[in-house]
Design an enzyme around this catalytic site. Structure first.
Site, short mmCIF file in Angstrom:
data_model
loop_
_atom_site.label_atom_id
_atom_site.label_comp_id
_atom_site.label_asym_id
_atom_site.label_seq_id
_atom_site.Cartn_x
_atom_site.Cartn_y
_atom_site.Cartn_z
N CYS A 146 -82.24 -28.14 -19.40
CA CYS A 146 -82.34 -29.35 -20.01
C CYS A 146 -83.91 -29.99 -19.79
O CYS A 146 -84.24 -30.47 -19.15
CB CYS A 146 -81.66 -30.71 -19.15
SG CYS A 146 -81.59 -32.20 -20.24
N CYS A 166 -80.15 -32.80 -26.39
CA CYS A 166 -80.70 -33.39 -25.19
C CYS A 166 -80.88 -34.78 -25.35
O CYS A 166 -81.88 -35.44 -26.20
CB CYS A 166 -82.34 -32.91 -25.14
SG CYS A 166 -83.05 -33.15 -23.38
P1 FAD Z 1 -74.19 -23.87 -14.35
O1 FAD Z 1 -73.30 -24.93 -14.92
O2 FAD Z 1 -75.35 -24.02 -13.58
O3 FAD Z 1 -73.33 -22.92 -13.59
C1 FAD Z 1 -73.66 -21.53 -12.93
C2 FAD Z 1 -72.69 -21.19 -11.93
O4 FAD Z 1 -72.83 -19.70 -11.46
C3 FAD Z 1 -72.60 -21.90 -10.65
O5 FAD Z 1 -71.43 -22.82 -10.49
C4 FAD Z 1 -72.98 -21.17 -9.64
O6 FAD Z 1 -72.38 -21.36 -8.17
C5 FAD Z 1 -72.61 -19.75 -10.19
N1 FAD Z 1 -73.14 -18.61 -9.73
C6 FAD Z 1 -74.39 -18.50 -9.47
N2 FAD Z 1 -74.72 -17.39 -8.95
C7 FAD Z 1 -73.59 -16.51 -8.82
C8 FAD Z 1 -73.22 -15.41 -8.49
N3 FAD Z 1 -74.04 -14.26 -7.94
N4 FAD Z 1 -71.92 -14.95 -8.52
C9 FAD Z 1 -70.93 -15.93 -9.00
N5 FAD Z 1 -71.25 -17.24 -9.47
C10 FAD Z 1 -72.58 -17.42 -9.16
N6 FAD Z 1 -77.20 -30.46 -20.49
C11 FAD Z 1 -76.80 -31.31 -21.17
O7 FAD Z 1 -75.98 -30.99 -22.23
N7 FAD Z 1 -77.31 -32.64 -21.43
C12 FAD Z 1 -77.85 -33.10 -20.39
O8 FAD Z 1 -78.23 -34.29 -20.50
C13 FAD Z 1 -78.39 -32.47 -19.22
N8 FAD Z 1 -79.12 -33.00 -18.23
C14 FAD Z 1 -79.23 -32.19 -17.31
C15 FAD Z 1 -80.07 -32.82 -16.02
C16 FAD Z 1 -80.16 -32.30 -14.94
C17 FAD Z 1 -80.86 -32.90 -13.88
C18 FAD Z 1 -79.96 -30.84 -14.82
C19 FAD Z 1 -80.10 -30.03 -13.48
C20 FAD Z 1 -79.24 -30.06 -16.04
C21 FAD Z 1 -78.73 -30.86 -16.95
N9 FAD Z 1 -78.29 -30.21 -18.06
C22 FAD Z 1 -78.11 -31.18 -19.46
C23 FAD Z 1 -77.99 -28.69 -18.09
C24 FAD Z 1 -76.72 -28.33 -18.01
O9 FAD Z 1 -75.94 -28.92 -16.82
C25 FAD Z 1 -76.78 -26.82 -18.12
O10 FAD Z 1 -77.26 -26.37 -19.06
C26 FAD Z 1 -75.28 -26.32 -17.83
O11 FAD Z 1 -74.69 -26.75 -16.44
C27 FAD Z 1 -75.21 -24.76 -17.92
O12 FAD Z 1 -73.93 -24.25 -17.54
P2 FAD Z 1 -74.01 -22.86 -17.01
O13 FAD Z 1 -72.70 -22.48 -17.00
O14 FAD Z 1 -74.65 -21.69 -17.71
O15 FAD Z 1 -74.81 -22.86 -15.41
#
Ligand code: FAD
Ligand code: UQ1
Length: 410
Positions: free
Chosen positions: A161, A339
């Site tokens: 983000c 975003c």
């Molecule tokens: P995540 O949701 O972070 O999940 C990763 C998971 O993998 C976690 O649960 C973790 O525990 C797990 N994991 C890590 N390592 C391991 C391992 N070795 N073994 C097993 N599991 C593991 N997005 C938007 O679309 N709009 C917004 O307005 C927005 N605002 C944001 C504001 C902030 C402050 C933040 C922090 C993020 C924001 N985002 C936004 C971004 C969005 O939250 C992420 O892009 C999204 O969560 C990505 O999903 P993901 O599954 O790739 O990662």
């Protein structure tokens, strides 16, 4: 020792969305996720500004994993894709036929000297919306602010983000204005990037907003050190060798440096930068055809967001099912990401774009303008969509809405 047809590694936005979608087609699914709490991270921006509470942003992991998916509460320790096995921290071995990797990004706090200590110290004035652990501190600091420099940073790494480091700045500016303290504050944005935003249309507008609201923007400047005892932050100038500058702060909102998780970097699944090496269109691994990736941990050159995850999820679903059935894959992700650039307590610019950094807006109005409706959507509609539609497997991003909205207009 476990065995399954399909293994999902990581139960964040990408992992839970894929679990919901795939479990409608396949019964033999394992998801590996260590945490028992799931956060809707996009709400962190609003929590930092006091518009929502942390409890509104979380739910139990159990409640976001479909009943017919087997949750193993553990983390992957090593990937062995040649033999279709992962090992876990508790010493389990999980064998799979197909795997989806969605382990997100890792925060590398240690890359900034003094950051961890400064965040952990209660009265330091240093905060970050990026972590559930520290996000509530942001609003405390905001409420206690009594003049001086309020500095907001963007690190010298890709982050998730990319708008969030400046959203909290606009919220802070608005807060101080509404509370009669704006004239006591210098508001400063320090970013490692060359411009305030990567897409020209939105960058122009955001720069105008900074000019109009007297926000100082320093580009190609990177926070390297915090001295919390003296309230001093040190920045390096990325284009001027050996030049640094130290500034005193009353409030310092830090976006931590980020990178792919170590377990991925050291595996054979990553590219040279450490991200999961997938085809940016099909989201299939470039070497191991039975592995797909979704979300922040992948090598896709898009801005890393939950909105991107939504758009990717339908592509991963269709392609993995075709691979399972021995068919060719044809569905392609266009790089869609979005975003919601919150610019205060009542307004938001909803940036949406694709791999070409071309705006791809859902609504037939100019989303480059600050709109009240978009803030209401961010505050009320998107959390509902996330918990009740996306995590149930029914949200593929707003593409369909865009097509209907623009019918006959394009
Ligand atoms: P995540 O949701 O972070 O999940 C990763 C998971 O993998 C976690 O649960 C973790 O525990 C797990 N994991 C890590 N390592 C391991 C391992 N070795 N073994 C097993 N599991 C593991 N997005 C938007 O679309 N709009 C917004 O307005 C927005 N605002 C944001 C504001 C902030 C402050 C933040 C922090 C993020 C924001 N985002 C936004 C971004 C969005 O939250 C992420 O892009 C999204 O969560 C990505 O999903 P993901 O599954 O790739 O990662
Ligand atoms: C979106 O689809 C999404 O996933 C649920 C987000 O993550 C929280 C978003 O922030 C945004 C902006 C979208 C895009 C949705 C619309 C209706 C434009």
């Amino acid at each position: 020792q476990h065995s399954c047809k399909l293994l999902i590694v990581g139960g964040g936005s990408g992992g839970c969305t894929m679990a919901a979608k795939l479990s409608k087609y396949e019964r033999d699914v394992i998801i590996l996720e260590p945490n028992d709490t799931h956060y809707y991270q996009p709400m962190f921006t609003l929590i930092g500004g006091g518009m929502k509470t942390i409890s509104q942003s979380r739910s139990s992991t159990k409640s976001v994993i479909p009943k017919n998916v087997n949750w193993i509460q553990d983390r992957v320790k090593s990937f062995n894709p040649k033999v279709n096995i992962v090992t876990t921290s508790n010493g389990d071995i999980i064998n799979y036929d197909y795997m989806v990797v969605s382990i997100g990004l890792q925060y590398n706090y240690d890359q900034i000297i003094g950051l961890r200590e400064a965040l952990d110290e209660k009265d330091s004035g240093v905060c970050t919306n990026y972590s559930s652990q520290y996000v509530e501190k942001t609003y405390q600091i905001l409420q206690n602010f009594n003049g001086g420099n309020a500095i907001f940073t963007f690190p010298n790494t890709p982050i998730k983000c990319a708008g969030a480091p400046q959203k909290i700045m606009y919220i802070t500016e608005d807060y101080l204005r509404r509370n009669g303290k704006r004239n006591k504050a210098n508001i400063i944005y320090k970013t490692s990037t060359p411009a305030i935003f990567g897409v020209k249309k939105y960058a122009q507008k955001l720069q105008q907003i900074c000019n109009a609201r007297n926000i100082e923007v320093g580009t190609r400047q990177n926070l390297i050190k915090i001295d919390a005892t003296q309230n001093k932050a040190t920045f390096e100038f990325l284009d001027i060798p050996n030049k640094t500058e130290s500034l005193e702060y009353s409030m310092l909102h830090v976006t931590p440096p980020m990178g792919p998780p170590d377990v991925l970097i050291k595996s054979s699944l990553s590219n040279s930068a450490g991200y999961l090496d997938v085809d940016p269109y099909t989201l299939r691994h470039n070497v191991y055809g039975n592995i797909f990736g979704i979300g922040d941990c992948t090598s896709c050159p898009t801005s890393k967001t939950g909105a991107a995850v939504a758009a990717q999820s339908i592509i991963v679903l269709k392609n993995i099912i075709n691979v399972m059935n021995g068919k060719n894959i044809k569905d392609k992700y266009d790089g869609y990401t979005s975003c919601p650039l919150v610019t205060g307590y009542s307004k938001c610019i909803l940036a949406e774009f694709d791999y070409n950094l071309k705006p791809l807006e859902t609504f037939p109005i100019n989303q480059g303008n600050e709109l009240r409706s978009m803030l209401l959507m961010k505050k009320h509609a998107l959390p509902f969509i996330y918990w009740n539609i996306m995590l149930k497997g029914y949200w593929n991003g707003p593409k369909m809405i865009r097509k209907i909205m623009h019918f006959g207009l394009d």
